[in-house]
Write an enzyme that holds these catalytic residues in place. Sequence first.
Site, PDB file in Angstrom:
ATOM      1  N   TYR A   1      42.209  -9.561   8.137  1.00  0.00           N
ATOM      2  CA  TYR A   1      43.528  -9.169   7.637  1.00  0.00           C
ATOM      3  C   TYR A   1      44.476  -8.888   8.802  1.00  0.00           C
ATOM      4  CZ  TYR A   1      47.092  -6.047   5.613  1.00  0.00           C
ATOM      5  OH  TYR A   1      48.277  -5.436   5.267  1.00  0.00           O
TER       6      TYR A   1
ATOM      7  N   TRP B   1      49.062   2.806   5.376  1.00  0.00           N
ATOM      8  CA  TRP B   1      48.637   3.662   4.255  1.00  0.00           C
ATOM      9  C   TRP B   1      49.694   3.745   3.143  1.00  0.00           C
ATOM     10  CZ3 TRP B   1      45.579   8.626   6.021  1.00  0.00           C
ATOM     11  CH2 TRP B   1      44.581   8.265   6.915  1.00  0.00           C
TER      12      TRP B   1
ATOM     13  N   GLY C   1      54.443  -6.168  -6.254  1.00  0.00           N
ATOM     14  CA  GLY C   1      53.596  -5.344  -5.388  1.00  0.00           C
ATOM     15  C   GLY C   1      54.170  -3.935  -5.292  1.00  0.00           C
TER      16      GLY C   1
ATOM     17  N   TYR D   1      56.977  -7.438   6.364  1.00  0.00           N
ATOM     18  CA  TYR D   1      56.191  -6.209   6.600  1.00  0.00           C
ATOM     19  C   TYR D   1      54.886  -6.547   7.309  1.00  0.00           C
ATOM     20  CZ  TYR D   1      59.598  -4.480   3.383  1.00  0.00           C
ATOM     21  OH  TYR D   1      60.798  -4.168   2.806  1.00  0.00           O
TER      22      TYR D   1
HETATM   23  P1  NDP Z   1      50.484  -5.001  -2.705  1.00  0.00           P
HETATM   24  O1  NDP Z   1      49.063  -5.446  -2.586  1.00  0.00           O
HETATM   25  O2  NDP Z   1      50.824  -3.874  -3.601  1.00  0.00           O
HETATM   26  O3  NDP Z   1      51.380  -6.233  -3.136  1.00  0.00           O
HETATM   27  C1  NDP Z   1      51.253  -7.471  -2.543  1.00  0.00           C
HETATM   28  C2  NDP Z   1      51.982  -8.448  -3.422  1.00  0.00           C
HETATM   29  O4  NDP Z   1      51.804  -9.747  -2.849  1.00  0.00           O
HETATM   30  C3  NDP Z   1      51.451  -8.498  -4.855  1.00  0.00           C
HETATM   31  O5  NDP Z   1      52.531  -8.395  -5.746  1.00  0.00           O
HETATM   32  C4  NDP Z   1      50.811  -9.869  -4.932  1.00  0.00           C
HETATM   33  O6  NDP Z   1      51.036 -10.436  -6.182  1.00  0.00           O
HETATM   34  C5  NDP Z   1      51.611 -10.630  -3.912  1.00  0.00           C
HETATM   35  N1  NDP Z   1      50.921 -11.818  -3.498  1.00  0.00           N
HETATM   36  C6  NDP Z   1      49.645 -11.970  -3.066  1.00  0.00           C
HETATM   37  N2  NDP Z   1      49.371 -13.266  -2.854  1.00  0.00           N
HETATM   38  C7  NDP Z   1      50.495 -13.954  -3.172  1.00  0.00           C
HETATM   39  C8  NDP Z   1      50.871 -15.311  -3.175  1.00  0.00           C
HETATM   40  N3  NDP Z   1      50.021 -16.268  -2.821  1.00  0.00           N
HETATM   41  N4  NDP Z   1      52.111 -15.649  -3.558  1.00  0.00           N
HETATM   42  C9  NDP Z   1      52.995 -14.703  -3.950  1.00  0.00           C
HETATM   43  N5  NDP Z   1      52.714 -13.396  -3.976  1.00  0.00           N
HETATM   44  C10 NDP Z   1      51.484 -13.040  -3.585  1.00  0.00           C
HETATM   45  O7  NDP Z   1      50.967  -4.746  -1.228  1.00  0.00           O
HETATM   46  P2  NDP Z   1      51.993  -3.658  -0.672  1.00  0.00           P
HETATM   47  O8  NDP Z   1      53.224  -3.639  -1.503  1.00  0.00           O
HETATM   48  O9  NDP Z   1      51.242  -2.413  -0.446  1.00  0.00           O
HETATM   49  O10 NDP Z   1      52.282  -4.315   0.750  1.00  0.00           O
HETATM   50  C11 NDP Z   1      53.580  -4.747   1.143  1.00  0.00           C
HETATM   51  C12 NDP Z   1      53.519  -5.160   2.598  1.00  0.00           C
HETATM   52  O11 NDP Z   1      53.113  -4.054   3.400  1.00  0.00           O
HETATM   53  C13 NDP Z   1      52.533  -6.282   2.921  1.00  0.00           C
HETATM   54  O12 NDP Z   1      53.074  -7.116   3.900  1.00  0.00           O
HETATM   55  C14 NDP Z   1      51.330  -5.557   3.507  1.00  0.00           C
HETATM   56  O13 NDP Z   1      50.597  -6.391   4.393  1.00  0.00           O
HETATM   57  C15 NDP Z   1      52.028  -4.427   4.238  1.00  0.00           C
HETATM   58  N6  NDP Z   1      51.182  -3.253   4.445  1.00  0.00           N
HETATM   59  C16 NDP Z   1      50.555  -2.649   3.381  1.00  0.00           C
HETATM   60  C17 NDP Z   1      49.749  -1.536   3.589  1.00  0.00           C
HETATM   61  C18 NDP Z   1      49.042  -0.870   2.439  1.00  0.00           C
HETATM   62  O14 NDP Z   1      48.411   0.171   2.674  1.00  0.00           O
HETATM   63  N7  NDP Z   1      49.139  -1.371   1.201  1.00  0.00           N
HETATM   64  C19 NDP Z   1      49.555  -0.980   4.929  1.00  0.00           C
HETATM   65  C20 NDP Z   1      50.273  -1.677   5.960  1.00  0.00           C
HETATM   66  C21 NDP Z   1      51.051  -2.762   5.705  1.00  0.00           C
HETATM   67  P3  NDP Z   1      49.803 -10.661  -7.195  1.00  0.00           P
HETATM   68  O15 NDP Z   1      49.288  -9.281  -7.455  1.00  0.00           O
HETATM   69  O16 NDP Z   1      50.456 -11.340  -8.337  1.00  0.00           O
HETATM   70  O17 NDP Z   1      48.835 -11.520  -6.448  1.00  0.00           O
END
Ligand code: NDP
Length: 298
Positions: A128, A153, A10, A102
């Site tokens: 969410y 964000w 991610g 997070y």
């Molecule tokens: P991303 O969407 O970039 O990454 C999320 C990751 O979670 C992906 O690598 C995805 O892998 C993985 N994932 C999803 N489902 C599963 C599963 N069942 N098992 C294992 N892995 C899984 O998110 P961010 O890096 O942006 O977010 C990081 C954190 O920050 C999260 O907790 C999010 O809730 C929080 N956050 C994010 C914000 C944003 O704007 N993005 C805002 C506020 C908070 P795959 O792609 O292989 O499914």
Amino acid sequence: MRVLLLGRNGQVGWELQRSLAPLGEVLALNSQSTDYCGDLRDLNGLAATVQRFAPDVIVNAAAYTSVDKAESEPQQARRVNAEAPAVLALEAKRLNALLVHYSTDYVFAGDGETPWQEADPVAPFNVYGSSKLEGELAIQASGCAHLILRTSWVYAARGNNFAKTMLRLAQERDSLNVIDDQFGVPTGAELLADVTAHAIRTVMSQPELGGLYHLAAAGETTWCRYARFVLEQAQAAGVSLKVSPEMVGAITTEAYPTPAKRPNNSRLNTQKLQKAFALSLPEWQVGVARMLTEILEK
Ligand code: NDP
């Protein structure tokens, strides 16, 4: 130190692979990992992974982050964002390990203009946000040592992000309208990862600093102003645009309906974190300009 990282591919997970490396042995997993289970939907597999690797620190960067899709898949969102963190917390408690997790400003009602503080009342208004809040509460209730970092964000140079979309649209289209009544702070995955590593080091020697913190870059903007900033930077770097920064139109949230409701106020007050960990968080433009330089030089 043994560190288990979940969600390695991610935005934040990718940067954590870099920032956690100096802490010790890092086992970085994603949902496809085969040797150890890294799929947060598989609660038994996840517990077995923690028991077998026996980490000192678990960093959970995996999450169900498709905000609109979550409205039609509430069970899947809840499994990944609430039930899996609960399992991680239980296993962390058993091992006496630190759990880093997070969360999001979407746990709040999203109204008003004041940056949210950690102790403000929560009131999520989409699936969410509810699933992320449930995850937070499960971790807190477990009694495990934890760091919950609420952010907003998030962007990264890797993968798709808002800035890249704006750059593409401004080169393809003749006009561009962007929401101007949602306020927040673009926060780089790099910054989140670097602060996480720093906070882990600190909490390992001062466990009383564990808890819930808000972590975002400094300042504030709207999506529309963010888009204009991105295009200004691109123009200055010599990119030819069909839509120049001043041509970006400002629209209201009502003009851009989405399946999940979005907050108008995503501002986060980060004083608690800055004080506890002796940090000074940079203005959001610093990280966005750096990310753009990286993208535009490719
Ligand atoms: P991303 O969407 O970039 O990454 C999320 C990751 O979670 C992906 O690598 C995805 O892998 C993985 N994932 C999803 N489902 C599963 C599963 N069942 N098992 C294992 N892995 C899984 O998110 P961010 O890096 O942006 O977010 C990081 C954190 O920050 C999260 O907790 C999010 O809730 C929080 N956050 C994010 C914000 C944003 O704007 N993005 C805002 C506020 C908070 P795959 O792609 O292989 O499914």
